[in-house]
Design an enzyme around this catalytic site. Structure first.
Site, PDB file in Angstrom:
ATOM      1  N   GLU A 249     -13.080   0.182 -10.797  1.00 36.74           N
ATOM      2  CA  GLU A 249     -12.018  -0.169  -9.867  1.00 36.74           C
ATOM      3  C   GLU A 249     -12.324   0.443  -8.505  1.00 36.74           C
ATOM      4  OE1 GLU A 249      -8.621   1.493 -11.900  1.00 36.74           O
ATOM      5  OE2 GLU A 249      -8.709   3.341 -10.744  1.00 36.74           O
ATOM      6  N   HIS A 292      -3.547   4.648  -9.487  1.00 36.72           N
ATOM      7  CA  HIS A 292      -4.268   5.828  -9.942  1.00 36.72           C
ATOM      8  C   HIS A 292      -4.519   6.778  -8.772  1.00 36.72           C
ATOM      9  CE1 HIS A 292      -6.092   3.237 -13.375  1.00 36.72           C
ATOM     10  NE2 HIS A 292      -4.983   3.823 -13.763  1.00 36.72           N
TER      11      HIS A 292
END
Length: 697
Positions: A249, A292
């Site tokens: 990611e 995150h």
């Protein structure tokens, strides 16, 4: 395929490693082995003896019950000050006793974030071979301290933090909180940053009949104890792993490092294992954190779309949605000459077999393989008019450096103290130019020990790269002093990034330009431990997006996407899956108005609040609820959708719901029998296609 001969070889390797003398942890003398060698400790399985830290806690107890039922060889646990039994297993008051009496191979750290760093350090000191930390919101500088300790030893390996953990389905060994019904024994190795994306990946591979050999959750924090290259090294040597999946990611350089390793692996290996990958956050806005803690790109780091390209160029087959991994892997295995039917048959036959052992002899060092972004507004970002007060006491340590109110000139230099994620340490980030369009190519990182700060050699190298080595002697001395001062501030104030432009004034002195400065501080340090409360008291919520601030109070991560043509509201559980949902909708011709992660602790009320936030945006013409239940229960999400329809003005906005994973059948039944104007789908592609169709009406 592997059989009794493989098991004998692995057990022989285990005995060989046990007989070898290893360096003591925390050793200050040169080590024969290093932290790099502990990647072998990731090979868990039936023989892995697991203990729990925080054993008697509610979450740990529930998790341990499920893992015991799965087949994990849990041998006891630790809760400070308590001794006796728990779940019929030994309960000990400290790790020293646990190490002596239970002889663990691994520990599951189920300790709250404020105490988690200390708990990990205790496990390193006890020389537990594998430490798995699942907690979110551990302060960044706590993990930096842990990482600096890990580098001094060669006994303990960390997975996490903020990771779902590690699981070997063949060995029925789970250390973490992965949704067990999704996994099946098999022959695909998986490493992933995102929990929810990894669960979708696992489900696809399970449905394909290939199953999984070993799944490693790297975790979504800024610094990870185990990265993608570490996992790839294990998969390469594992005779049960026939194919490999990498799930990345936005943020950091793990995917770039993985691409470099893969390129070398494919060149040096006659019949390499096929590798497929996905990168979430292709359409994530720059300068924003995407759920995150580590999902942001710093200066000099690639964007997600660039990571996608570098992996593809390295020879990796790229996948746009995790639902497709199963079919892609079967094709790749067949193309590589492997017998897919035999692999699938063998996966089914291994339902009761587990052989992975923890202790393995590391290869000799001679055989080891070498391996333009806006700044992220993570945690607390002070305005340029707020920086003088916190900066003042540290800048006074750099005598002669002036703080200029003027914009930086064209010939200024870039200087930052930030994080080197690959080195798991703070670093000096430097560039001979501060021009934002050139930083990506010219920023270079100079890592240093968190405990000691940058030394003279490191500072000299940074200044040479900044092309300040030809500056007047006074400016050179001031630049060195400035780096030392900013590194002290970085540590003492628990910063994520301190950066700015510097130039030499007409008198030959160094000046730091206030308008160019970025001061970012770790929000976890404040939220988890109330540290740095003076700094975090400066937060200006009135200047932030109201929906984002409100979402935060409900445990929701909401990011408003500014594209004026966007018209699809998204409600997703899990940051990685939410990023990928935004990306995948674009491939279908749709554009999302928002990123929304309900979080792993979502409730029906959370889902209702999510609908309220989405519907405040007048652009929204359709809402897409995309849930893959790992920790999140599908039935609960369905009840939340119904609650929203009862208590929220839906404005006749159509809603498309996709629920897969935990309790998916019940969730789908609730939606189907609701009598409401909801459309339910199993597959992502079909659901996304319908969403785009409704959005384009």
């Amino acid at each position: 395929m592997a059989g009794s001969r493989t098991k004998q070889l692995w057990l022989a390797a285990s005995r060989s490693l046990n007989s070898r003398t290893r360096t003591r942890a925390f050793s200050s003398s040169p080590a024969r082995y290093s932290y790099e060698d502990t990647v072998q400790n990731l090979r868990i399985g039936k023989h892995t003896r697991v203990i729990y830290q925080g054993f008697t806690g509610r979450v740990a107890t529930t998790n341990a019950k499920d893992s015991l039922a799965y087949g994990t060889n849990i041998v006891g646990g630790v809760t400070p000050g308590k001794e006796g039994e728990h779940l019929g297993l030994p309960l000990l008051p400290n790790l020293r006793k646990a190490k002596e009496q239970l002889k663990p191979d691994a520990t599951a750290v189920f300790v709250a974030a404020p105490q988690c760093g200390k708990a990990i350090e205790e496990a390193i000191e006890a020389e537990i071979p594998l430490i798995v930390s699942v907690a979110e919101h551990i302060p960044l500088h706590d993990i930096m301290r842990v990482a600096s300790i890990l580098k001094t030893q060669s006994k303990s390996r960390l997975v996490g933090a903020n990771a779902p953990g590690i699981i070997a389905p063949i060995g029925y060994c789970r250390i973490g909180f992965q949704p067990l019904p999704t996994f099946a024994p098999g022959h695909i190795g998986i490493v992933a940053k995102s929990g929810t994306l990894s669960y979708e990946t696992v489900a696809s591979i399970t449905r394909s009949g290939l199953g999984q050999s070993l799944c490693i959750g790297m975790g979504g924090d800024i610094i990870a104890g185990t990265n993608m290259v570490d996992a790839l090294k294990v998969f390469e040597q594992d005779p049960e792993t026939e194919g490999i999946v990498v799930v990345g990611e936005v943020g950091g350089r793990a995917e770039e490092d993985a691409a470099e390793w893969i390129r070398d692996y494919l060149k040096r290996t006659p019949n390499p294992k096929p590798i497929a990958a996905l990168v979430g956050g292709i359409h994530a806005p720059t300068g924003r954190i995407m759920g995150h803690a580590g999902a942001w790109a710093a200066s000099g780091e690639m964007l997600a779309k660039e990571k996608y390209k570098v992996l593809q160029d390295a020879g990796v087959t790229m996948v746009d949605h995790p639902e497709n991994f199963g079919g892609v892997l079967k094709t790749l295995l067949s193309q590589s000459g492997r017998n897919v039917n035999k692999i699938m048959s063998n996966a089914q036959s291994q339902q009761k077999r587990g052989y992975h052992t923890l202790r393995r002899r590391p290869p000799p060092s001679s055989q080891r393989t070498a391996t333009t972004v806006r700044q992220q507004k993570r945690g607390l970002l002070l305005g340029t008019d707020q920086i003088q007060e916190p900066l003042k006491p540290f800048l006074s340590q750099a005598e002669g450096v002036t703080l200029s109110p003027d914009e930086a000139p064209a010939d200024s230099h870039y200087l930052a103290i930030t994080v080197d994620r690959s080195e798991r340490s703070p670093c000096i980030a430097a560039s001979p130019t501060a021009n934002p369009s050139q930083l990506g190519q010219r920023v270079k990182r100079f890592p240093y020990d968190w405990r000691e700060g940058p030394n003279d050699t490191t500072i000299k190298q940074a200044l040479e790269h900044m092309q300040l080595d030809a500056a007047p002697p006074a400016a050179m001395a001031q630049a060195s002093a400035l780096i030392r001062a900013l590194s002290r501030m970085y540590k003492e104030k628990e910063a994520v990034t301190i950066s700015g432009s510097v130039s030499i004034d007409t008198n030959g002195g160094l000046q730091l330009h206030q308008p160019s400065m970025t001061l970012q501080f770790d929000d976890a340090a404040y939220k988890s431990t109330q540290r740095q409360s003076d700094l975090h008291g400066l937060r200006r919520r009135a200047n932030e997006v109201p929906e984002e601030v409100e979402a935060e109070t409900h445990g929701i991560v909401f990011v408003k996407l500014e594209d004026p043509e966007a018209n699809i509201g998204t409600l997703v559980n899990g940051a990685g899956l939410a990023m990928n949902t935004v990306d995948a909708l674009r491939l279908q011709g749709g554009k999302a108005t928002n990123f929304l992660d309900t979080g792993g602790k979502a409730t029906s009320e959370t889902v209702k609040k999510s609908f309220e936030l989405i519907l405040r945006d007048p652009r929204v013409k359709v809402i897409f609820v995309n849930i893959f239940g790992g920790l999140t229960d599908g039935a609960m999400i369905a009840e939340g959708v119904l609650l929203a329809f009862k208590e929220v003005d839906m404005k006749d906005i159509p809603v498309v719901v996709r629920i897969r994973g935990t309790n998916e059948e019940e969730g789908q039944r609730i939606i189907a029998e609701s009598g409401l104007s909801l459309e339910a789908f199993d597959g992502f592609g079909e659901a996304a296609g319908r969403v785009v169709e409704l959005a384009n009406r």
